[in-house]
Design a protein around this motif. Structure first.
Motif, PDB file in Angstrom:
ATOM      1  N   SER A 273       0.822  -1.215   0.000  1.00 15.02           N
ATOM      2  CA  SER A 273       0.000   0.000   0.000  1.00 15.02           C
ATOM      3  C   SER A 273       0.853   1.260   0.000  1.00 15.02           C
ATOM      4  CB  SER A 273      -0.930   0.011   1.220  1.00 15.02           C
ATOM      5  OG  SER A 273      -0.194   0.167   2.423  1.00 15.02           O
TER       6      SER A 273
ATOM      7  N   PRO B 246      -8.558  -2.541   1.637  1.00 11.48           N
ATOM      8  CA  PRO B 246      -7.874  -1.363   1.089  1.00 11.48           C
ATOM      9  C   PRO B 246      -8.813  -0.200   0.773  1.00 11.48           C
ATOM     10  CG  PRO B 246      -8.203  -2.973  -0.637  1.00 11.48           C
ATOM     11  CD  PRO B 246      -8.775  -3.581   0.619  1.00 11.48           C
TER      12      PRO B 246
ATOM     13  N   ARG C 156      -4.987   1.826  -3.562  1.00 13.85           N
ATOM     14  CA  ARG C 156      -6.049   0.817  -3.480  1.00 13.85           C
ATOM     15  C   ARG C 156      -6.030  -0.102  -4.701  1.00 13.85           C
ATOM     16  NH1 ARG C 156     -10.001   3.927  -3.864  1.00 13.85           N
ATOM     17  NH2 ARG C 156     -10.713   3.414  -5.962  1.00 13.85           N
TER      18      ARG C 156
END
Length: 582
Positions: free
Chosen positions: A333, A369, A377
């Motif tokens: 991420s 996410p 994401r």
């Protein structure tokens, strides 16, 4: 053209259908009273009689081709002009401005090509006007990459100071900076930005002068003796180091060098990489890391249609690399690559993309996410999809690894692998070491952990930030503005953003320079054409015709090798091509 009539067949499927759709949409939206305008928007100005394109040959076909293309591109200019007058989206407006500049330049070139070859004027090298009553604000822009060209564009398009002349200087004999020497050869859409930059450099009041080295003999003081103002757009040329033992072993180098090699940068030897390694490690999880990993994993046959230099193509064709590891110290991420770049890895032929679910699951955002920024994401979603794939036992493997921090490069006399410490997320959004280590065998290690600016002799430099100290683009010396000196791009703000980020940055600097123009014109008297002064200081500039000669030589080289355009990768070859009569 009558409604429903197809345009002439110019050799690509669906061309007439697409134009008819554009025409119909224009008629629907604008109504019958504006059908003529809609036809112009569609790029049409010809009728069914022009179907003779299919029968024309030789010079007749070439003349007809130019006629139809001019009409087509005039339609694009009309559409862009209407958008600028009727639209309100800033980004669309900027794109329309670029379309207008590029297509207008192309129309002018095609009109010149319609003349018989013997009557064609040589490509002009813009010269300074003599005997003008208005003062000329003479500006040097050092660097011909996007930030430099955008700065030149902003200066000549403003109307506060009506008579600005800009010389765009570059150390290399070729323009476009990282668009030519940093964008991967298989990224044709991004490389097509050269067309937009070209439109500026071929425009009035802008002159490209390559092969000009700003340094000890031609420094800031000497430039200010030739120009009212100088804007430095020199980027961030140095790569950040890992700072670990073994980093300088043979076989370990920066990804920047590898990119320069396959991009034919003349500072990088054409035979710089033999690619005898079986395994390669790329440290970093940004777009550059993904680029070099993709080039290592992609088959050379796919690159034959690009402009990659011949020596690099042969080395890639003989590559023994079967495994490429992209390694990041943090989680998926927090990776800096874009989703488009990431997805490209999954589309490589004969390559298995491998991820480890247990590493992905260390990321707190991996399970859900939804709260991440859009790009992060989507990246996580792509990686989750890949984690569920079953490997297909393909010829090459590309491993995406996370939460591994480089601790040491291994090897005796040459790199043989890398030792990493396993990391884990901390409460502050960073990572902390766990004291557990893992080794990855590799005979090639490329680091891609960021860039930083380098000092330019005679200019102040902030070592901590890697930039020239400035205030909205005005260079600061000891905290005070230095009259006539400006910066734009990465050397101004640091290595952040994408290519498009340079446009507002350049506009801000140009606005500051224009605001200072009355003071600059009063305070500094400059001699005649700066070109004479540059030559007197030992420079041998390559002007625009020289660059066009390089382009022609690269096209000829491509034909010789039965490829498209192929870049010339060395200084002697470039300078010989630029000055064919010497």
């Amino acid at each position: 053209m009558a409604e429903g009539t197809r345009g002439p067949d110019l050799g690509f499927p669906g061309a007439g259908d697409h134009d008819d759709e554009c025409l119909a949409e224009g008629q629907r939206r604008h109504g019958g009273a504006q059908r003529t305008r809609a036809r112009r928007h569609a790029g049409h100005g010809y009728g069914p009689a022009d179907r003779r394109a299919g029968a024309a040959r030789g010079a007749a076909f070439e003349r007809l081709f130019l006629k139809l293309m001019i009409t087509h591109q005039q339609g694009a200019v009309t559409m862009a002009t209407d958008v600028l007058s009727a639209g309100n989206d800033i980004q669309v407006g900027e794109w329309a401005t670029e379309v207008t500049a590029q297509q207008t330049s192309e129309i002018a070139r095609m009109r010149g090509l319609r003349r018989p070859p013997a009557d064609r004027a040589p490509v002009p090298c813009w010269t300074y006007p003599a005997g003008r009553s208005l003062p000329v604000l003479r500006v040097a822009v050092v660097g011909s990459g996007p930030s430099g060209v955008y700065t030149a564009e902003a200066l000549v398009r403003q109307d506060t100071v009506p008579d600005v002349a800009v010389d765009v200087l570059d150390r290399l004999p070729c323009p476009y900076g990282l668009v030519r020497y940093g964008v991967a050869p298989d990224h044709e859409k991004i490389k097509s930005l050269q067309g937009n930059l070209r439109g500026v450099l071929e425009g009035p009041r802008v002159r490209f002068l390559g092969n000009v080295t700003v340094g000890e003999r031609l420094g800031p003081a000497e430039l200010l003796g030739l120009y009212h103002a100088v804007v430095y757009c020199v980027g961030a040329a140095a790569d950040r180091r890992l700072g670990v033992p073994g980093e300088d072993l043979p076989g370990s180098c920066s990804a920047t060098r590898f990119v320069s090699w396959y991009s034919a940068h003349p500072d990088e030897p054409p035979d710089g990489f033999a690619l005898q390694a079986r395994s390669a490690v790329v440290i970093g999880v940004g777009n550059v890391a993904v680029d070099v990993a993709r080039i290592l994993a992609r088959g050379a046959q796919d690159l034959r249609r690009t402009d990659v230099p011949d020596a690099a193509l042969r080395a890639l064709a003989g590559s023994r690399v079967t495994d490429v590891h992209i390694v990041g110290r943090r989680g998926p991420s927090q990776a800096k690559f874009t989703t488009k770049e990431l997805r490209e890895l999954g589309g490589l032929p004969e390559v298995d993309v491998l991820v480890r679910p247990q590493e992905l699951e260390l990321d707190p955002a991996y399970t859900d996410p939804s709260g991440l920024p859009a790009v992060a994401r989507r990246n996580v979603e792509v990686l989750r999809e890949w984690a569920e794939r079953v490997p297909r036992e393909r010829a090459r493997r590309l491993h995406l690894r996370f939460f591994l921090r480089p601790a040491e490069l291994l090897g005796e006399g040459r790199v043989a692998g890398a030792r990493f410490e396993r990391t884990t997320p901390d409460e502050c959004g960073g990572v902390t070491g766990t004291g557990r280590y893992e080794e990855i065998g590799a005979q090639l290690v490329l680091r891609s952990v960021g860039y930083r600016g380098v000092p330019l002799a005679g200019l102040p430099f902030d070592e901590g930030r890697g930039v020239v100290p400035n205030e909205e683009g005005r260079v600061l010396r000891d905290g005070a503005r230095s009259p006539g000196e400006y910066v734009a791009g990465w050397i101004k703000r640091g290595p952040t953003g994408v290519i498009g980020t340079n446009r507002p940055c350049a506009k801000q600097t140009a606005a500051a320079l224009v605001a200072d123009a009355p003071m600059l014109l009063r305070a500094r008297k400059v001699p005649g054409d700066p070109l004479d002064g540059l030559r007197a200081l030992g420079q041998d500039p390559v002007a625009w015709p020289g660059w066009l000669a390089i382009e022609a030589a690269e096209a000829a080289l491509g034909r010789t090798l039965e490829r498209t355009t192929v870049k010339i990768p060395d200084w002697p070859g470039l300078l010989t091509a630029a000055h064919p009569g010497r």
